[in-house]
Design a protein around this motif. Sequence first.
Motif, PDB file in Angstrom:
ATOM      1  N   ASP A  97       0.803  -1.223   0.000  1.00 14.87           N
ATOM      2  CA  ASP A  97       0.000   0.000   0.000  1.00 14.87           C
ATOM      3  C   ASP A  97       0.832   1.267   0.000  1.00 14.87           C
ATOM      4  OD1 ASP A  97      -2.582  -1.214   0.057  1.00 14.87           O
ATOM      5  OD2 ASP A  97      -2.292  -1.687   2.175  1.00 14.87           O
ATOM      6  N   TRP A 145     -10.013   9.948   2.184  1.00 14.60           N
ATOM      7  CA  TRP A 145      -8.956   9.454   3.068  1.00 14.60           C
ATOM      8  C   TRP A 145      -9.085  10.071   4.454  1.00 14.60           C
ATOM      9  CZ3 TRP A 145      -6.945  11.784  -1.671  1.00 14.60           C
ATOM     10  CH2 TRP A 145      -6.823  10.851  -2.713  1.00 14.60           C
ATOM     11  N   GLU A 180      -3.370   4.440  -3.994  1.00 11.30           N
ATOM     12  CA  GLU A 180      -4.206   5.637  -3.866  1.00 11.30           C
ATOM     13  C   GLU A 180      -3.613   6.835  -4.600  1.00 11.30           C
ATOM     14  OE1 GLU A 180      -7.286   5.574  -2.291  1.00 11.30           O
ATOM     15  OE2 GLU A 180      -6.787   3.452  -2.438  1.00 11.30           O
ATOM     16  N   ARG A 226     -12.777   9.449  -4.121  1.00 15.56           N
ATOM     17  CA  ARG A 226     -11.792   8.947  -3.159  1.00 15.56           C
ATOM     18  C   ARG A 226     -11.849   9.774  -1.880  1.00 15.56           C
ATOM     19  NH1 ARG A 226      -9.052   4.049  -4.344  1.00 15.56           N
ATOM     20  NH2 ARG A 226      -8.997   3.853  -6.599  1.00 15.56           N
ATOM     21  N   ARG A 266      -8.051   4.674   3.885  1.00 18.70           N
ATOM     22  CA  ARG A 266      -9.026   5.016   2.862  1.00 18.70           C
ATOM     23  C   ARG A 266     -10.406   4.862   3.474  1.00 18.70           C
ATOM     24  NH1 ARG A 266     -10.399   2.212  -3.030  1.00 18.70           N
ATOM     25  NH2 ARG A 266     -12.129   3.628  -3.498  1.00 18.70           N
TER      26      ARG A 266
END
Length: 280
Positions: free
Chosen positions: A78, A239, A104, A237, A266
Amino acid sequence: LWPSRDGEWAALATMRSNWLPSSPKLIVAYPDRVLQSELTIGRRTLWSGTWSCDIRVNGQPLEAVENWSQVCWESNEDVDYLELELPLSSDVTLQRSILLARQEQFLLLADAVVGLMPLDIEYRSTLPLGVHSTFVGESETSEGVLTIDSRPLARVLPLALAEWRAAHSPGSLQANEAGLQLTQSAAGQALFCPLLIDLAANRLAKEVTWRQLTVAAARTIVPAEDAVGYRVQVGKRQWLIYRSLTDPSIRSVLGQNVSHDLYVARFHGEARVDALLEIE
């Protein structure tokens, strides 16, 4: 095999999203009291040179009293994460967190100024923009876009500042002759100064918003000198970023109970949060 490398013995780290030549790459070198960094996307250099930092407490400039040292390195599917520390005069420490989220596609650059007693802290850091790189700030909001030859490549979000310029904000993000400069100030034992850099070209036209979150412990709001949290949304998206500036304890932020120094995740609507990084 991850495409990133850390050489603590050489005080050098390289972070990459993937093995493709066009992928973002960040190089960080910290052999002494000066830290050098370079961010490229393919053959394009967004910044390169000394990532400088000017910190004043109670009106007095601070100086480094030792070299940069590595506190933590983690590399997984990640993220790449590098944490460094620089002791300063007046018993103040500069803690620098650098996180590249591969899937991401964002970069988190964050400084924590931590003292032993309440201080009036003034912070200014500068990223030296590349020869052809320009920062174009938005007219109504605090963020902006890094461009090369008028081509937008990355969006920069100053998470600790108010989103709207019309609102009261504890600092500014702007470009000058030295580069891209973030300023912040606060009174307290600690100050957290984060920049989130969105590296996904296909999100540059998407709507963006962010806000500072309330952090609580035992149903009592925790002051920003103890812990901070941020929620960021770019297009679909979202976060969550949390940072403790004191000894970790169980706190709640955005419905999550956290007991970490740093927590990045996330956020999926109201149902689920997938952790990208948890630093105890």
